[in-house]
Design a protein around this motif. Structure first.
Motif, PDB file in Angstrom:
ATOM      1  N   GLU A  12       0.826  -1.216   0.000  1.00  0.00           N
ATOM      2  CA  GLU A  12       0.000   0.000   0.000  1.00  0.00           C
ATOM      3  C   GLU A  12       0.854   1.257   0.000  1.00  0.00           C
ATOM      4  OE1 GLU A  12      -3.378   0.060  -0.304  1.00  0.00           O
ATOM      5  OE2 GLU A  12      -3.133  -2.092  -0.592  1.00  0.00           O
ATOM      6  N   THR A  14       3.413   3.841  -0.653  1.00  0.00           N
ATOM      7  CA  THR A  14       4.752   3.765  -1.256  1.00  0.00           C
ATOM      8  C   THR A  14       5.629   2.773  -0.484  1.00  0.00           C
ATOM      9  OG1 THR A  14       5.431   5.670   0.067  1.00  0.00           O
ATOM     10  CG2 THR A  14       4.707   6.111  -2.201  1.00  0.00           C
ATOM     11  N   GLU A  44       4.231   8.645  -5.635  1.00  0.00           N
ATOM     12  CA  GLU A  44       2.857   8.649  -5.130  1.00  0.00           C
ATOM     13  C   GLU A  44       1.878   8.291  -6.246  1.00  0.00           C
ATOM     14  OE1 GLU A  44       2.413  12.437  -3.170  1.00  0.00           O
ATOM     15  OE2 GLU A  44       3.473  11.704  -1.394  1.00  0.00           O
ATOM     16  N   ARG A  46       0.523   5.795  -8.288  1.00  0.00           N
ATOM     17  CA  ARG A  46       0.498   4.340  -8.073  1.00  0.00           C
ATOM     18  C   ARG A  46       0.993   3.557  -9.288  1.00  0.00           C
ATOM     19  NH1 ARG A  46       1.147   1.180  -3.877  1.00  0.00           N
ATOM     20  NH2 ARG A  46       0.165  -0.808  -4.196  1.00  0.00           N
ATOM     21  N   ARG A  50       4.253   1.099  -9.080  1.00  0.00           N
ATOM     22  CA  ARG A  50       4.179  -0.332  -9.388  1.00  0.00           C
ATOM     23  C   ARG A  50       4.976  -0.733 -10.625  1.00  0.00           C
ATOM     24  NH1 ARG A  50       0.735  -3.488  -6.849  1.00  0.00           N
ATOM     25  NH2 ARG A  50       0.276  -4.735  -8.679  1.00  0.00           N
TER      26      ARG A  50
END
Length: 156
Positions: A12, A14, A44, A46, A50
């Protein structure tokens, strides 16, 4: 000593979770870098966060501007558990260490074993799962012998 990572998971926010060849699993929040390195605030996002990839065993890379050494994560991260290291990684480190001790190149080892140099490289990087027969050929070429031991431990 440099600690080698072999797996990376994005948690979840960072938060990274990195598995090391020592068996330690560490969590590290990239937000801890914001004050000193504001460029990391980009994580930040996402999708960007990822997209990071483990680069070899020593770093995580997102793009040309964002990367971090896994040594930072090992030293400043929080150990969340200890896991058994995959057998292929144990063999990888053993072969690489034995070859270096013998002062032999991968090419020289390939010539002595009849195993492709590219396959020796894969074994040493933990990207191959060599058979006992293959490991025995390597051990003999390095002037040693393959030893497999099973140590019974007490169960609590």
């Amino acid at each position: 000593m440099f600690h080698k990572a072999y797996d990376l998971e994005f948690k979840e926010g960072t938060l990274l979770e990195v598995k090391f060849r020592s068996g330690e699993v560490k969590q590290y929040d990239m937000r801890s870098l914001y004050a000193e390195y504001p460029v990391f605030r980009a994580l930040e996002d996402r999708e960007l966060f990822r997209s990071g990839k483990l680069q070899g065993a020593y770093g995580i890379v997102w793009n040309d501007e964002l990367d971090i050494a896994v040594e930072e994560i090992f030293e400043k991260g929080i150990t969340v558990r200890i896991e058994e290291v995959p057998a292929g990684l144990i063999a990888a480190d053993a072969v690489k260490t034995a070859r270096a001790s013998a002062d032999m190149s991968q090419k020289e080892l390939a010539a002595l074993t009849g195993i492709d140099q590219s396959d020796i490289s894969k074994i040493e990087r933990g990207f191959a799962n060599p058979s006992v027969h293959t490991l025995n050929r390597i051990a003999k070429a390095l002037g040693g012998e393959l030893v497999i031991s099973i140590i019974k431990t007490e169960q609590n």
